[in-house]
Design an enzyme around this catalytic site. Structure first.
Site, PDB file in Angstrom:
ATOM      1  N   VAL A 229      -7.189  79.435  79.449  1.00  0.00           N
ATOM      2  CA  VAL A 229      -7.887  80.308  80.390  1.00  0.00           C
ATOM      3  C   VAL A 229      -9.065  79.603  81.045  1.00  0.00           C
ATOM      4  O   VAL A 229      -9.294  79.729  82.252  1.00  0.00           O
ATOM      5  CB  VAL A 229      -8.338  81.600  79.678  1.00  0.00           C
ATOM      6  CG1 VAL A 229      -9.193  82.459  80.606  1.00  0.00           C
ATOM      7  CG2 VAL A 229      -7.113  82.389  79.198  1.00  0.00           C
TER       8      VAL A 229
ATOM      9  N   GLU B 238       1.685  69.218  69.327  1.00  0.00           N
ATOM     10  CA  GLU B 238       0.349  69.157  69.926  1.00  0.00           C
ATOM     11  C   GLU B 238      -0.694  68.555  68.984  1.00  0.00           C
ATOM     12  O   GLU B 238      -1.891  68.680  69.193  1.00  0.00           O
ATOM     13  CB  GLU B 238      -0.081  70.562  70.346  1.00  0.00           C
ATOM     14  CG  GLU B 238       0.840  71.200  71.371  1.00  0.00           C
ATOM     15  CD  GLU B 238       0.595  70.704  72.785  1.00  0.00           C
ATOM     16  OE1 GLU B 238      -0.553  70.699  73.239  1.00  0.00           O
ATOM     17  OE2 GLU B 238       1.590  70.323  73.446  1.00  0.00           O
TER      18      GLU B 238
ATOM     19  N   CYS C  55     -12.145  70.415  69.725  1.00  0.00           N
ATOM     20  CA  CYS C  55     -11.144  69.719  70.541  1.00  0.00           C
ATOM     21  C   CYS C  55     -11.492  68.248  70.713  1.00  0.00           C
ATOM     22  O   CYS C  55     -10.607  67.406  70.866  1.00  0.00           O
ATOM     23  CB  CYS C  55     -11.042  70.360  71.924  1.00  0.00           C
ATOM     24  SG  CYS C  55     -10.119  71.901  71.964  1.00  0.00           S
TER      25      CYS C  55
ATOM     26  N   HIS D  55      -3.858  76.743  71.235  1.00  0.00           N
ATOM     27  CA  HIS D  55      -3.744  75.977  69.994  1.00  0.00           C
ATOM     28  C   HIS D  55      -4.382  76.772  68.865  1.00  0.00           C
ATOM     29  O   HIS D  55      -5.309  77.570  69.085  1.00  0.00           O
ATOM     30  CB  HIS D  55      -4.474  74.630  70.100  1.00  0.00           C
ATOM     31  CG  HIS D  55      -3.832  73.654  71.026  1.00  0.00           C
ATOM     32  ND1 HIS D  55      -4.557  72.824  71.861  1.00  0.00           N
ATOM     33  CD2 HIS D  55      -2.527  73.363  71.262  1.00  0.00           C
ATOM     34  CE1 HIS D  55      -3.731  72.080  72.566  1.00  0.00           C
ATOM     35  NE2 HIS D  55      -2.492  72.387  72.222  1.00  0.00           N
TER      36      HIS D  55
END
Length: 451
Positions: A32, A180, A375, A256
């Site tokens: 988003v 991922e 991240c 994730h």
């Protein structure tokens, strides 16, 4: 068979250096923040300095800190493979005119989010007593699919001692094995040097399953990919738990698992909507962990899914302290959401759990593209001998931080809009910067243009 406890093991957070082409192209469908900031003017210099400041502050606080370099961008080789010909300027101008979405993709600085770089198993859990690495194939999006080859070379250059480190091939780049990396993997144990249990979180099953999946946004990780990585690393059924991410969370923008849960040591901090089968996941972990699990649950009444995604509360770093307490490093956006900040103060810090400190970090340049503190780092648990075996100059100290800061100030622009990506000067600036960087980090020739 698991190894004995090694008290010298500590977790090293390898943060990704933000690359010179950091921009807001809105490439990540389902992310988003990335989608909502598309087209804004970015500040690559500020982004890189924000990341370095976070690394330095954590190093100063006593946490082991490493550095991973950015990748070669724009990836002109990818454009040429797609039929664009001519010199660099011609390739860039044609791509900008004929396929601007491809140009944006090959300029992405997404490798700064190194939680997606690979999945790592520490030696204490591996039958052969080595640290195992599998680069993620990132096949769910073209701009990230470009990363694994260089990621493998970088990891191979840093962790090259075959007595200590084992490297596995990237999984097949097909939807069935969409991987991922560590963004969907959490290791839980009493301490970093103790044998642990690996929690793999997936969004969908490629073969079989009951078909319960998100409807709005794609599920990027498959069960089959997680199982394959666990097999590559030699993990047994007793060492692994596989859990499906809640489809409603993915549809809310939780692309994730590390956007909705974070674990460290025996602590699992998670949102009520993190897992499709919350109780089943907790029971499986409790049954396999040698040290009692400490679940810290945040109910949806305290923090909505929208607030969780907007603040990246769960994309925070949960760090172990020598006295057994833990520090939670959160993005500044957590202060901007009243419900989130209240939850941090009244639910987490005041709760019966090891989290005793919240540290706020400004990583706004990264956050606008959908990447918080968690991240930006790849967690690698290393023993003292393994840390000594790391090649290159990638473990942060004051001197390296100073050199990298000066390097950023020399080479990075303070303004970059998507329209600037076709500028051939940017490509030349980036190559010069990366060539110098590999010298600073003593990594050798890891980039395509150096080979």
């Amino acid at each position: 068979m698991s190894r004995e406890t090694d008290p010298s093991v500590c977790e090293v957070n390898f943060d990704g250096l933000v690359g010179p082409t950091h921009n807001y192209s809105g490439l990540a469908h389902g992310n988003v923040a990335s989608m909502s900031h598309e087209g804004l003017v970015a500040n690559p210099r500020e982004a890189a300095l924000q990341g370095l400041e976070k690394m330095k502050s954590l190093m100063d606080a006593g946490y082991a800190q490493g550095v991973l370099p950015p990748q070669q961008r724009p990836d002109l080789g990818a454009l040429r493979a797609l039929g664009f010909t001519g010199d660099d300027a011609r390739v860039l101008s044609r791509a900008a005119a004929e396929a601007p979405q491809l140009l944006r993709a090959v300029c992405s600085a997404s490798t700064m989010w190194t939680a997606n770089a690979a999945t790592v198993t520490p030696s204490v859990d591996a039958a052969d007593g080595r640290v195992h690495f599998t680069p993620a194939n990132l096949q769910s999006s073209f701009h990230r699919y470009l990363e694994p080859a260089t990621t493998g070379r970088v990891l191979g250059a840093m962790f090259r001692d075959e007595r200590c480190f084992a490297h596995h091939p990237v999984l097949p780049a097909t939807p069935a094995f969409a991987d991922e990396g560590a963004a969907n993997h959490t290791r839980l144990a009493g301490e970093h040097g103790e044998p642990g249990v690996h929690l793999y979180v997936y969004g969908r099953q490629a073969f079989g399953g009951d078909g319960v999946e998100p409807r709005r946004f794609p599920a990027r990780q498959t069960l089959e990919a997680s199982q394959a990585v666990a097999r590559q690393h030699g993990l047994s059924e007793a060492q692994t738990v596989f859990a499906q991410q809640h489809p409603e969370a993915i549809d809310a923008g939780v692309f994730h698992n590390d956007v909705i849960a974070v674990g460290n040591g025996p602590v699992l901090l998670y949102h009520e909507y993190a897992f499709r089968d919350e109780q089943g996941t907790l029971e499986a972990l409790r049954a396999k962990m040698a040290t009692p699990l400490i679940p810290v649950r945040v109910p949806v009444e305290a923090v909505s899914l929208d607030d969780a995604v907007a603040s990246y509360l769960f994309n925070s770093q949960l760090l172990s302290n020598p006295d057994g307490t833990m520090t939670l490093v959160v993005p500044g956006e957590c202060q901007e959401r009243e419900a989130v900040w209240r939850c941090l103060q009244d639910h987490l810090l005041a709760g019966n759990n090891p989290i005793t400190e919240v540290v706020v970090k400004d990583v706004k340049q990264s956050m606008r593209n959908g990447g918080g503190p968690a991240c930006l780092r790849l967690r690698v648990a290393l023993s003292a001998a393994e840390r000594a075996a790391v090649s290159g100059r990638v473990l942060l100290d004051d001197a390296l931080h100073g050199e990298l800061t000066a390097w950023v100030r020399r080479h990075y622009r303070d303004r970059l809009a998507p329209a600037d990506l076709s500028d051939p000067a940017l490509a030349h600036e980036t190559l010069a910067a990366l060539d110098e960087l590999t010298g600073i980090l003593e990594l050798g020739s890891v980039y395509p243009f150096q080979r």
